[in-house]
Scaffold this motif. Structure first.
Motif, PDB file in Angstrom:
ATOM      1  N   ASP A  24       0.827  -1.212   0.000  1.00 51.97           N
ATOM      2  CA  ASP A  24       0.000   0.000   0.000  1.00 51.97           C
ATOM      3  C   ASP A  24       0.864   1.267   0.000  1.00 51.97           C
ATOM      4  O   ASP A  24       0.530   2.256  -0.663  1.00 51.97           O
ATOM      5  CB  ASP A  24      -0.922   0.021   1.225  1.00 51.97           C
ATOM      6  N   SER A  25       1.965   1.216   0.754  1.00 54.48           N
ATOM      7  CA  SER A  25       2.843   2.388   0.831  1.00 54.48           C
ATOM      8  C   SER A  25       3.461   2.703  -0.526  1.00 54.48           C
ATOM      9  O   SER A  25       3.531   3.869  -0.935  1.00 54.48           O
ATOM     10  CB  SER A  25       3.950   2.134   1.866  1.00 54.48           C
ATOM     11  N   ILE A  26       3.912   1.652  -1.229  1.00 50.42           N
ATOM     12  CA  ILE A  26       4.495   1.863  -2.560  1.00 50.42           C
ATOM     13  C   ILE A  26       3.446   2.403  -3.524  1.00 50.42           C
ATOM     14  O   ILE A  26       3.711   3.321  -4.316  1.00 50.42           O
ATOM     15  CB  ILE A  26       5.102   0.545  -3.086  1.00 50.42           C
ATOM     16  N   VAL A  27       2.252   1.843  -3.473  1.00 50.18           N
ATOM     17  CA  VAL A  27       1.173   2.297  -4.355  1.00 50.18           C
ATOM     18  C   VAL A  27       0.849   3.765  -4.083  1.00 50.18           C
ATOM     19  O   VAL A  27       0.644   4.554  -5.017  1.00 50.18           O
ATOM     20  CB  VAL A  27      -0.078   1.420  -4.176  1.00 50.18           C
ATOM     21  N   LYS A  28       0.811   4.147  -2.817  1.00 50.72           N
ATOM     22  CA  LYS A  28       0.508   5.546  -2.476  1.00 50.72           C
ATOM     23  C   LYS A  28       1.584   6.478  -3.048  1.00 50.72           C
ATOM     24  O   LYS A  28       1.270   7.567  -3.544  1.00 50.72           O
ATOM     25  CB  LYS A  28       0.409   5.704  -0.958  1.00 50.72           C
ATOM     26  N   MET A 253       5.021   3.437   8.351  1.00 47.71           N
ATOM     27  CA  MET A 253       5.252   3.831   6.960  1.00 47.71           C
ATOM     28  C   MET A 253       4.751   5.246   6.697  1.00 47.71           C
ATOM     29  O   MET A 253       5.372   6.008   5.948  1.00 47.71           O
ATOM     30  CB  MET A 253       4.557   2.851   6.008  1.00 47.71           C
ATOM     31  N   GLY A 254       3.631   5.599   7.303  1.00 47.36           N
ATOM     32  CA  GLY A 254       3.106   6.950   7.125  1.00 47.36           C
ATOM     33  C   GLY A 254       4.077   7.998   7.627  1.00 47.36           C
ATOM     34  O   GLY A 254       4.262   9.047   6.990  1.00 47.36           O
ATOM     35  N   TYR A 255       4.731   7.705   8.757  1.00 47.20           N
ATOM     36  CA  TYR A 255       5.684   8.661   9.328  1.00 47.20           C
ATOM     37  C   TYR A 255       6.983   8.711   8.519  1.00 47.20           C
ATOM     38  O   TYR A 255       7.491   9.797   8.194  1.00 47.20           O
ATOM     39  CB  TYR A 255       5.995   8.274  10.773  1.00 47.20           C
ATOM     40  N   LEU A 256       7.517   7.533   8.156  1.00 44.90           N
ATOM     41  CA  LEU A 256       8.808   7.474   7.480  1.00 44.90           C
ATOM     42  C   LEU A 256       8.740   7.966   6.034  1.00 44.90           C
ATOM     43  O   LEU A 256       9.654   8.662   5.568  1.00 44.90           O
ATOM     44  CB  LEU A 256       9.349   6.040   7.499  1.00 44.90           C
TER      45      LEU A 256
END
Length: 302
Positions: A24-28, A253-256
């Motif tokens: 999800d992080s990569i997609v975002k 992941m949101g923070y980093l």
């Protein structure tokens, strides 16, 4: 010292949630450079090839006529619709908020099973479901400053994913899971292809972006495989709560990656949702233990 089945299952569940959240992080990140539809198509195509190869290795491929079933169609609809709404919402809201709303999925599945599959759900679990969705409203905070309509897209994902999971329960057990996954993944990729023009057209893709999409597809496969392995180990009531580790990964992941710091609404609402989900799992465990006892009482009654 060898790990017990419960510990292995918990580890597999945690790894599954890490795979999903990193995907999800990569997609975002990618949605800042190309449309959601293009990401769906490219990631879905790679994922479909990987799942197809795995299904072929496991001898899970069968004639497609086996999939001519309304429950398979409903599952595919839920997966495609859920992917579209989630990726649109994820592009616009903090990843931790999106993950926190998704934690309501077990509650939605329990509610749907009671309403459409006639599964017994007592008043305690109904109360937990209502409290859990109240927690979702706290995260979304409709009508208040800071409200994002894209949060409603994530809530739509919960409902569509619950539809998918309920339909999955009704699919004939003789149809291999990998065959269903292959067809579903192909449907998601096709939906992305169809939506590319309406959602802004095709953007050039460089080697770095393509590598990120390939990694996201692999992480998606990791998530699916480890969650299957988790559910085949130990007691589900012990393993299922580790699903909520996904929220911890999302906060990290949101923070980093995005510099996102969870606000008080997300913390309070997420805590309520997770607490409600854990209570629901606890009540399910109590009910499942009570069944053998009640049957034994009937057998020994005069």
């Amino acid at each position: 010292m060898p790990m017990t089945p419960n510990i292995r299952g918990a580890l597999f569940m945690a790894l599954s949630m890490a795979g999903f959240t990193l995907n999800d992080s990569i997609v975002k990140l990618l949605t800042n450079e190309m449309s959601v539809a293009q990401v769906m198509f490219l990631r879905g195509t790679i994922a479909t090839v990987l799942i197809y190869l795995l299904a072929r290795q496991k001898r899970a491929l069968r004639p497609l006529r086996l999939l001519k079933d309304k429950w398979v169609a409903l599952r595919v609809f839920g997966e495609v619709g859920g992917t579209i709404t989630f990726l649109i919402g994820l592009a616009q809201v903090p990843i931790a908020n999106a993950s926190a709303i998704l934690q309501a999925l077990p509650l939605a599945v329990t509610m749907g099973a009671a309403m459409f599959l006639s599964e017994p759900v007592g008043w305690r679990r109904w109360l937990a479901i209502l409290i859990g969705f109240a927690g979702v409203l706290i995260i979304i905070r409709p009508g208040f400053e800071g409200f994002s309509p894209y949060s409603l897209m994530i809530l739509g994902t919960v409902l569509l994913a619950a539809t998918r999971d309920i339909a999955t329960r009704k699919i004939d057990a003789t149809i291999p899971s990998l065959l269903i996954s292959t067809v579903t993944s192909a449907a998601v990729a096709l939906a992305g292809l169809v939506l590319i023009v309406p959602m802004g057209g095709w953007a050039p893709v460089n080697a770095t972006q393509m590598s990120m999409i390939a990694v996201a597809a692999c992480l998606l496969l990791v998530g699916y495989q480890f969650i299957i392995m988790a559910m085949r180990e130990g007691e589900i009531s012990f393993i299922a709560p580790f699903r909520y580790t996904g929220l911890l990964w999302a906060v990290l992941m949101g923070y980093l990656l995005f510099g996102e710091i969870p606000d008080i609404f997300m913390i309070v609402g997420g805590t309520i949702v997770i607490g409600s989900g854990l209570f629901t799992l606890y009540r399910e465990r109590v009910r499942s233990k009570a069944k053998p006892a009640s049957r034994a009482a009937v057998r020994h009654s005069p």
